[in-house]
Write a protein that holds these residues in place. Structure first.
Motif, PDB file in Angstrom:
ATOM      1  N   THR A  70      35.402  53.779  -3.291  1.00  0.00           N
ATOM      2  CA  THR A  70      34.286  54.523  -3.876  1.00  0.00           C
ATOM      3  C   THR A  70      34.828  55.481  -4.927  1.00  0.00           C
ATOM      4  O   THR A  70      35.682  56.314  -4.630  1.00  0.00           O
ATOM      5  CB  THR A  70      33.506  55.311  -2.805  1.00  0.00           C
ATOM      6  OG1 THR A  70      32.959  54.375  -1.875  1.00  0.00           O
ATOM      7  CG2 THR A  70      32.381  56.120  -3.426  1.00  0.00           C
ATOM      8  N   VAL A  71      34.340  55.343  -6.137  1.00  0.00           N
ATOM      9  CA  VAL A  71      34.798  56.154  -7.259  1.00  0.00           C
ATOM     10  C   VAL A  71      33.846  57.332  -7.438  1.00  0.00           C
ATOM     11  O   VAL A  71      32.631  57.148  -7.494  1.00  0.00           O
ATOM     12  CB  VAL A  71      34.847  55.308  -8.557  1.00  0.00           C
ATOM     13  CG1 VAL A  71      35.155  56.169  -9.764  1.00  0.00           C
ATOM     14  CG2 VAL A  71      35.864  54.191  -8.410  1.00  0.00           C
ATOM     15  N   GLN A  72      34.424  58.526  -7.510  1.00  0.00           N
ATOM     16  CA  GLN A  72      33.627  59.720  -7.785  1.00  0.00           C
ATOM     17  C   GLN A  72      33.966  60.220  -9.176  1.00  0.00           C
ATOM     18  O   GLN A  72      35.130  60.478  -9.492  1.00  0.00           O
ATOM     19  CB  GLN A  72      33.890  60.827  -6.773  1.00  0.00           C
ATOM     20  CG  GLN A  72      33.056  62.062  -7.071  1.00  0.00           C
ATOM     21  CD  GLN A  72      33.159  63.112  -5.987  1.00  0.00           C
ATOM     22  OE1 GLN A  72      33.714  62.872  -4.936  1.00  0.00           O
ATOM     23  NE2 GLN A  72      32.617  64.281  -6.260  1.00  0.00           N
ATOM     24  N   THR A  93      34.343  47.879 -13.012  1.00  0.00           N
ATOM     25  CA  THR A  93      35.768  47.749 -12.728  1.00  0.00           C
ATOM     26  C   THR A  93      35.963  46.961 -11.436  1.00  0.00           C
ATOM     27  O   THR A  93      35.391  47.297 -10.398  1.00  0.00           O
ATOM     28  CB  THR A  93      36.434  49.137 -12.608  1.00  0.00           C
ATOM     29  OG1 THR A  93      36.225  49.846 -13.833  1.00  0.00           O
ATOM     30  CG2 THR A  93      37.918  49.017 -12.345  1.00  0.00           C
ATOM     31  N   SER A  94      36.760  45.922 -11.514  1.00  0.00           N
ATOM     32  CA  SER A  94      37.015  45.068 -10.358  1.00  0.00           C
ATOM     33  C   SER A  94      37.605  45.881  -9.209  1.00  0.00           C
ATOM     34  O   SER A  94      38.535  46.657  -9.402  1.00  0.00           O
ATOM     35  CB  SER A  94      37.996  43.959 -10.767  1.00  0.00           C
ATOM     36  OG  SER A  94      38.319  43.174  -9.650  1.00  0.00           O
ATOM     37  N   GLY A  95      37.034  45.709  -8.015  1.00  0.00           N
ATOM     38  CA  GLY A  95      37.518  46.411  -6.832  1.00  0.00           C
ATOM     39  C   GLY A  95      36.731  47.653  -6.473  1.00  0.00           C
ATOM     40  O   GLY A  95      36.868  48.176  -5.371  1.00  0.00           O
ATOM     41  N   VAL A  96      35.906  48.129  -7.392  1.00  0.00           N
ATOM     42  CA  VAL A  96      35.100  49.318  -7.114  1.00  0.00           C
ATOM     43  C   VAL A  96      33.946  48.922  -6.191  1.00  0.00           C
ATOM     44  O   VAL A  96      33.196  47.999  -6.481  1.00  0.00           O
ATOM     45  CB  VAL A  96      34.562  49.955  -8.422  1.00  0.00           C
ATOM     46  CG1 VAL A  96      33.551  51.043  -8.114  1.00  0.00           C
ATOM     47  CG2 VAL A  96      35.717  50.514  -9.228  1.00  0.00           C
ATOM     48  N   ARG A 100      29.905  57.296  -7.398  1.00  0.00           N
ATOM     49  CA  ARG A 100      29.144  58.543  -7.245  1.00  0.00           C
ATOM     50  C   ARG A 100      29.311  59.312  -8.551  1.00  0.00           C
ATOM     51  O   ARG A 100      30.421  59.714  -8.900  1.00  0.00           O
ATOM     52  CB  ARG A 100      29.686  59.339  -6.068  1.00  0.00           C
ATOM     53  CG  ARG A 100      28.939  60.613  -5.839  1.00  0.00           C
ATOM     54  CD  ARG A 100      29.400  61.287  -4.583  1.00  0.00           C
ATOM     55  NE  ARG A 100      28.796  62.604  -4.517  1.00  0.00           N
ATOM     56  CZ  ARG A 100      29.172  63.549  -3.721  1.00  0.00           C
ATOM     57  NH1 ARG A 100      30.161  63.342  -2.883  1.00  0.00           N
ATOM     58  NH2 ARG A 100      28.573  64.707  -3.738  1.00  0.00           N
ATOM     59  N   ASN A 101      28.225  59.489  -9.270  1.00  0.00           N
ATOM     60  CA  ASN A 101      28.285  60.097 -10.596  1.00  0.00           C
ATOM     61  C   ASN A 101      27.847  61.563 -10.529  1.00  0.00           C
ATOM     62  O   ASN A 101      26.661  61.864 -10.483  1.00  0.00           O
ATOM     63  CB  ASN A 101      27.415  59.313 -11.579  1.00  0.00           C
ATOM     64  CG  ASN A 101      27.638  59.741 -13.005  1.00  0.00           C
ATOM     65  OD1 ASN A 101      28.215  60.796 -13.280  1.00  0.00           O
ATOM     66  ND2 ASN A 101      27.183  58.934 -13.940  1.00  0.00           N
TER      67      ASN A 101
END
Length: 109
Positions: A70-72, A93-96, A100-101
């Motif tokens: 999880t990308v924040q 993006t591959s793997g994401v 959370r923006n």
């Protein structure tokens, strides 16, 4: 003004150095494994690299942190378009797993 490829190279080099310096850290209870940590760091690096290559997103003003895929996103954008583009690039993006923006728009346009 610096060339975009020079900035991309500088960001990638800095992120690689950070990954190399922190990948040997011990894992304690309730933390992710070293392998998962390295995977998350690689995702962060790929997202930041996409930001550096995109003309609308400031790789220096937007922070990227990843935990378990999880990308924040946090920091400041100059417009809602920049905020949306940062989220789009992260999601693509591959793997994401999720994004959370939490980017704040400084001067809405």
């Amino acid at each position: 003004m610096l060339n975009k490829s020079v900035i991309t190279l500088a960001v990638a080099t800095a992120l690689t150095a950070t990954l190399a310096a922190t990948s040997g850290c011990a894992v304690t209870r309730n933390q992710e494994t070293v392998g998962a940590y390295v995977d998350d760091a690689a995702l962060t690096t790929r997202v930041k690299g996409k930001f550096a290559a995109d003309p609308t997103v400031s790789a220096m003003a937007i922070s990227v942190e990843t935990l378990k895929g999880t990308v924040q996103l946090s920091g400041f954008a100059k417009s809602y378009e920049e905020k949306a583009m940062a989220e789009k690039l992260a999601r693509e993006t591959s793997g994401v797993v999720a994004v959370r923006n939490d980017i704040a728009v400084r001067h809405p346009q």
